[in-house]
Every structure is written in C-alpha cells, then in structure tokens.
Design a protein around this motif. Structure first.
Motif, PDB file in Angstrom:
ATOM      1  N   GLU A  15      35.715  26.658 -18.991  1.00  0.00           N
ATOM      2  CA  GLU A  15      34.526  27.350 -19.495  1.00  0.00           C
ATOM      3  C   GLU A  15      34.251  28.628 -18.714  1.00  0.00           C
ATOM      4  OE1 GLU A  15      31.175  24.710 -19.917  1.00  0.00           O
ATOM      5  OE2 GLU A  15      32.395  23.264 -21.002  1.00  0.00           O
ATOM      6  N   SER A  16      34.297  28.526 -17.397  1.00  0.00           N
ATOM      7  CA  SER A  16      34.013  29.727 -16.605  1.00  0.00           C
ATOM      8  C   SER A  16      35.191  30.696 -16.598  1.00  0.00           C
ATOM      9  CB  SER A  16      33.625  29.343 -15.174  1.00  0.00           C
ATOM     10  OG  SER A  16      34.675  28.644 -14.547  1.00  0.00           O
ATOM     11  N   SER A  17      36.417  30.207 -16.570  1.00  0.00           N
ATOM     12  CA  SER A  17      37.557  31.124 -16.494  1.00  0.00           C
ATOM     13  C   SER A  17      37.812  31.842 -17.820  1.00  0.00           C
ATOM     14  CB  SER A  17      38.821  30.387 -16.035  1.00  0.00           C
ATOM     15  OG  SER A  17      39.247  29.454 -17.002  1.00  0.00           O
ATOM     16  N   VAL A  18      37.517  31.196 -18.935  1.00  0.00           N
ATOM     17  CA  VAL A  18      37.743  31.808 -20.239  1.00  0.00           C
ATOM     18  C   VAL A  18      36.471  32.481 -20.751  1.00  0.00           C
ATOM     19  CG1 VAL A  18      38.381  31.329 -22.646  1.00  0.00           C
ATOM     20  CG2 VAL A  18      39.591  30.186 -20.786  1.00  0.00           C
ATOM     21  N   GLY A  19      35.308  31.936 -20.383  1.00  0.00           N
ATOM     22  CA  GLY A  19      34.042  32.528 -20.786  1.00  0.00           C
ATOM     23  C   GLY A  19      33.467  31.952 -22.062  1.00  0.00           C
ATOM     24  N   TYR A  20      33.323  30.642 -22.125  1.00  0.00           N
ATOM     25  CA  TYR A  20      32.710  30.020 -23.292  1.00  0.00           C
ATOM     26  C   TYR A  20      31.826  28.866 -22.840  1.00  0.00           C
ATOM     27  CZ  TYR A  20      35.953  26.036 -23.135  1.00  0.00           C
ATOM     28  OH  TYR A  20      36.649  24.918 -22.761  1.00  0.00           O
TER      29      TYR A  20
END
Length: 142
Positions: A15-20
């Motif tokens: 979630e944090s590394s991809v941004g969702y």
C-alpha cells in the motif's frame, strides 16, 4: 460541501510502496481495491485451491467494507479476476456464500496472470453504504 474522503489501510508494504488504499469511502460510496488471498504476513493462502483463495479474498474485502462503515448488504458491484475461468464453479461457490442473498452485479474475467503467480483469484468490491454509522477505524484524509 464535498463529502469526506476516508481511506482504509491494511498496513501492507504494498500500500505504501505503490500508493493505494485497501478501501476508499467518499460519501456512501465504498470501493475496495483488488484483493487477493494473503495472510497477515503477505503469504498466499490456498495455493492451488481457487475456492480457498476466493473465500479468503472475499473475507478480506468484507472486512475492509466493515472498516469503511459498510457491509455485505451494501455491495452493488463485484469484479473477479481469475487465471483459469474453468475454476468458475469453485470461485462461484465462495462468492455465493458471501453475496448470494445480495446478488450484486458481477463480472468474472480470465487474465493471463496476477501479480504473484500463486494467486488464482483477485476481487474488487463496490458498495453504497446505507447505514448512518460511517467509517470505523479508518483514517480521514483530504
């Protein structure tokens, strides 16, 4: 005034590394991101078993709905991505167990593969929350 935007997170590294977000609620509309059968450590659940994977993915998605203040009865749309459409009956059985009484609009699409080759099923869920409870344990953001 614009409705408040609320995000629900499962705190996975992706979630944090991809941004969702696991789910997003704006007003009564709740959208649950593509969800696969993983456990708390990010390991695939039900390797080789389309029913087990569908069941786990639906379970995670329903939990996200709850965190956003919605429930199964609010589901209006389902999308199921599968790596082998011949598994439709097993996947359909898991779907029926969660959503059989609700009967949302639903689509099943075969794809070449999912992000992890051991994943057989990925689901997306959309709901329109009818309860006045609002999101639970979610972080409002703008």
């Amino acid at each position: 005034m614009d409705p408040e935007r609320v995000t629900v997170t499962s705190d996975t590294e992706w979630e944090s590394s991809v941004g969702y977000s696991r789910a997003v609620r704006v007003g009564p509309h709740v959208h649950v991101s593509g969800t696969t059968a993983t456990d708390e450590n990010g390991d695939v659940v039900g390797v080789g078993d389309p029913y087990a994977q569908a069941h786990r993915a639906f379970e995670i998605a329903v939990d996200a709905l709850g965190e956003a203040g919605a429930d199964v009865d609010d589901v209006v749309r389902m999308r199921t991505f599968v790596t082998d459409v011949d598994d439709w009956e097993a996947i359909g059985e898991a779907h029926r167990e969660f959503f059989g009484d609700v009967r949302p609009a639903a689509t099943m699409v075969q794809v070449e593969r999912l992000i992890d080759p051991e994943h057989l099923v990925e689901v997306e869920v959309e709901a329109i929350a009818t309860a006045d409870d609002g999101p639970v344990d979610a972080d409002p953001s703008t």
